[in-house]
Design an enzyme around this catalytic site. Structure first.
Site, PDB file in Angstrom:
ATOM      1  CG  ASN A  23       5.748  -3.334 -46.400  1.00  0.00           C
ATOM      2  OD1 ASN A  23       4.621  -2.856 -46.367  1.00  0.00           O
ATOM      3  ND2 ASN A  23       6.840  -2.579 -46.522  1.00  0.00           N
TER       4      ASN A  23
ATOM      5  CG  ASP B 218      13.500  -1.961 -42.677  1.00  0.00           C
ATOM      6  OD1 ASP B 218      13.450  -0.734 -42.479  1.00  0.00           O
ATOM      7  OD2 ASP B 218      12.755  -2.779 -42.090  1.00  0.00           O
TER       8      ASP B 218
ATOM      9  CG  PHE C 209       3.152   5.209 -37.370  1.00  0.00           C
ATOM     10  CD1 PHE C 209       3.487   6.528 -37.672  1.00  0.00           C
ATOM     11  CD2 PHE C 209       1.844   4.915 -37.045  1.00  0.00           C
ATOM     12  CE1 PHE C 209       2.537   7.534 -37.645  1.00  0.00           C
ATOM     13  CE2 PHE C 209       0.879   5.919 -37.015  1.00  0.00           C
ATOM     14  CZ  PHE C 209       1.230   7.227 -37.311  1.00  0.00           C
TER      15      PHE C 209
ATOM     16  CE  LYS D 261      11.647  -0.214 -34.701  1.00  0.00           C
ATOM     17  NZ  LYS D 261      10.781  -1.143 -35.370  1.00  0.00           N
TER      18      LYS D 261
ATOM     19  CE  LYS E 226      14.074   3.934 -37.195  1.00  0.00           C
ATOM     20  NZ  LYS E 226      13.639   3.768 -38.584  1.00  0.00           N
TER      21      LYS E 226
HETATM   22  O1  C5P Z   1      10.775   0.024 -39.820  1.00  0.00           O
HETATM   23  P1  C5P Z   1      10.778   0.585 -38.425  1.00  0.00           P
HETATM   24  O2  C5P Z   1       9.906  -0.195 -37.477  1.00  0.00           O
HETATM   25  O3  C5P Z   1      12.140   0.860 -37.883  1.00  0.00           O
HETATM   26  O4  C5P Z   1      10.041   1.997 -38.563  1.00  0.00           O
HETATM   27  C1  C5P Z   1       9.919   2.893 -37.478  1.00  0.00           C
HETATM   28  C2  C5P Z   1       9.645   4.252 -38.019  1.00  0.00           C
HETATM   29  O5  C5P Z   1      10.717   4.666 -38.852  1.00  0.00           O
HETATM   30  C3  C5P Z   1       8.394   4.383 -38.867  1.00  0.00           C
HETATM   31  O6  C5P Z   1       7.774   5.623 -38.536  1.00  0.00           O
HETATM   32  C4  C5P Z   1       8.904   4.378 -40.299  1.00  0.00           C
HETATM   33  O7  C5P Z   1       8.074   5.118 -41.169  1.00  0.00           O
HETATM   34  C5  C5P Z   1      10.266   5.004 -40.146  1.00  0.00           C
HETATM   35  N1  C5P Z   1      11.255   4.498 -41.105  1.00  0.00           N
HETATM   36  C6  C5P Z   1      12.114   5.393 -41.714  1.00  0.00           C
HETATM   37  N2  C5P Z   1      13.023   4.930 -42.629  1.00  0.00           N
HETATM   38  C7  C5P Z   1      13.152   3.623 -42.894  1.00  0.00           C
HETATM   39  C8  C5P Z   1      12.327   2.696 -42.243  1.00  0.00           C
HETATM   40  C9  C5P Z   1      11.375   3.159 -41.348  1.00  0.00           C
HETATM   41  O8  C5P Z   1      12.015   6.588 -41.447  1.00  0.00           O
HETATM   42  N3  C5P Z   1      14.042   3.217 -43.775  1.00  0.00           N
END
Ligand code: C5P
Length: 421
Positions: A222, A293, A341, A355, A359
């Site tokens: 990306n 992802d 983030f 999020k 998370k």
């Molecule tokens: O990709 P996304 O917007 O869901 O990312 C949100 C947060 O989750 C970010 O802090 C990113 O570093 C983290 N993340 C993660 N594992 C992933 C994808 C994103 O911990 N596979």
């Protein structure tokens, strides 16, 4: 919410006495004011006057002499939303234009990155001098706001242009700049306390993209450049934190002062590095990495050939590990603060808030690279900090370095040294 901080710098002209009134007006308008004075200014007005008016220590030299506690002058530059030089002598305008830093005020000016206002005051011949005109033009070109001097009776006995603008006019300029400047509130009156929050903290930062190999030469990636994560790592290290930076493929070198620097390539490697860093002990995790992802289900050892792929190619992908959800949260140690983030393109704050909950983050930094003025890599950007109760901070348009700095200030203010909040 704490008041936005203004850095008021006073240089050596007779109009320094009017700067006292400006301090008064700023405080009345709700600003938290930090004052710095040149040696010449102190010959006109005592630092004590500003100390009493601002209720904060006054920075009078680079060495913290005469202070009960040493002042970190760079912190005075960092912690403020707006800075104003009033009165600004011909000398300080020349130093600011040239980038000299040989006293407290010129050093602060060089270290300061936010909106700057100057209110010149001097003898009319000095104001007309081509050197002063050129210096003012140079500062204007850099975005400095000049509150023009007024015409009137000058201390040298003439009636001419060169008189300091009315403090009310300078206040109006500060208020206008503060409306668009990042809010960087300073808790409990001490900028140093905000910086000190990070001293000795064990901080893990992830940054940059991941590359998920398809074959020997191709990968999925990306547009993340790692600038933001590297800026957070650099700023935390500069504030005395013990930083481990885990970086995906980026063009950036390890920032000065980080204790650990781990290069990874894939999401799997990033997950393993995070697990290891947290096992070693951490107080903070900043997940600034733009983790892929999806990764190809199968990785070809050699190069896949067009001839065998045909005219259309369906690449099978699998989800990568969710590092926060699957690696950090299951055996998260008490006391670890997680800052995630969320890079979104639309409904930024709503999606970031979702999020945060999903998370298990303590804070989330939301940003939209497609917003006007924002983007990937260097340049102007904008971010919002959210906690479980909602929005906590809006950086306003700013550089990623300045946002990282404001973010650490804000998190320090929100959590406190004793680990509260
Ligand atoms: O990709 P996304 O917007 O869901 O990312 C949100 C947060 O989750 C970010 O802090 C990113 O570093 C983290 N993340 C993660 N594992 C992933 C994808 C994103 O911990 N596979």
């Amino acid at each position: 919410m704490a008041a936005p901080a203004v850095l008021q710098m006073v240089t050596g002209g007779i109009a320094a006495y009017k700067a006292c009134w400006l301090t008064r007006l700023l405080v009345q308008a709700g600003f938290s004011v930090r004052v710095a004075m040149t040696a010449a200014a102190q010959r006109f007005v005592s630092p004590l006057t500003f100390r009493v008016l601002s209720q904060h220590p006054v920075a009078t030299d680079l060495w913290g002499e005469g202070q009960t506690q040493p002042l970190d002058h760079i912190e005075y530059a960092r912690g403020c939303a707006v800075a104003v030089v009033a009165p600004a002598t011909a000398n300080i305008l020349a130093k600011a234009a040239a980038g000299l830093a040989d006293d407290i005020v010129s050093t602060l000016l060089l270290a300061y990155e936010g909106p700057l206002i100057v209110a010149p005051a001097m003898n009319d011949a000095m104001l007309r001098h081509p050197a002063t005109r050129a210096n003012l033009a140079c500062l204007r070109q850099r975005g400095v706001i000049v509150v023009e001097p007024a015409e009137g009776f000058l201390a040298c006995g003439t009636h001419a242009e060169g008189r300091l603008a009315a403090p009310e006019a300078i206040l109006a300029a500060v208020e206008a700049a503060a409306r668009t400047a990042p809010v960087r509130p300073v808790p409990d009156g001490s900028v140093a306390a905000v910086a000190d929050r990070w001293a000795g903290q064990r901080v893990v930062v992830t940054a940059g993209p991941t590359h998920e190999p398809i074959d020997a030469v191709r990968y999925i990636a990306n547009r993340s450049t790692g600038v933001f994560g590297f800026a957070i790592a650099a700023d935390a290290a500069a504030r005395g934190a013990r930083v481990t930076l885990i970086a995906g493929p980026t063009a950036l070198d390890a920032p000065a002062g980080v204790e650990g620097f781990v290069r990874v390539r894939t999401a799997e490697q990033l997950a393993a590095a995070v697990r290891e860093a947290l096992a070693a002990g951490a107080d903070w995790l900043f997940m600034a990495a733009a983790v892929a992802d999806y990764a190809p289900e199968q990785v070809e050892m050699g190069k896949l050939r067009k001839e065998s792929l045909g005219t259309s190619w369906n690449l099978a992908l699998r989800r990568t590990p969710d590092i926060l959800g699957d690696v950090v949260n299951p055996d998260r140690k008490e006391g670890l603060r997680v800052v995630g983030f969320a890079l979104e393109t639309g409904e930024v704050l709503e999606r970031a808030a979702k999020k945060l909950k999903a998370k298990g983050m303590d804070f989330v930094v939301a940003n939209d690279p497609t917003a006007p003025g924002a983007g990937f890599g260097d340049g102007v950007h904008r971010a919002w900090l959210l906690g479980p109760a909602g929005q906590l901070w809006d950086s306003g348009p700013s550089s990623k370095r300045a946002i990282a700095c404001g973010l650490l200030d804000r998190l320090a203010a929100l959590t406190g040294k004793d680990g509260a909040a």
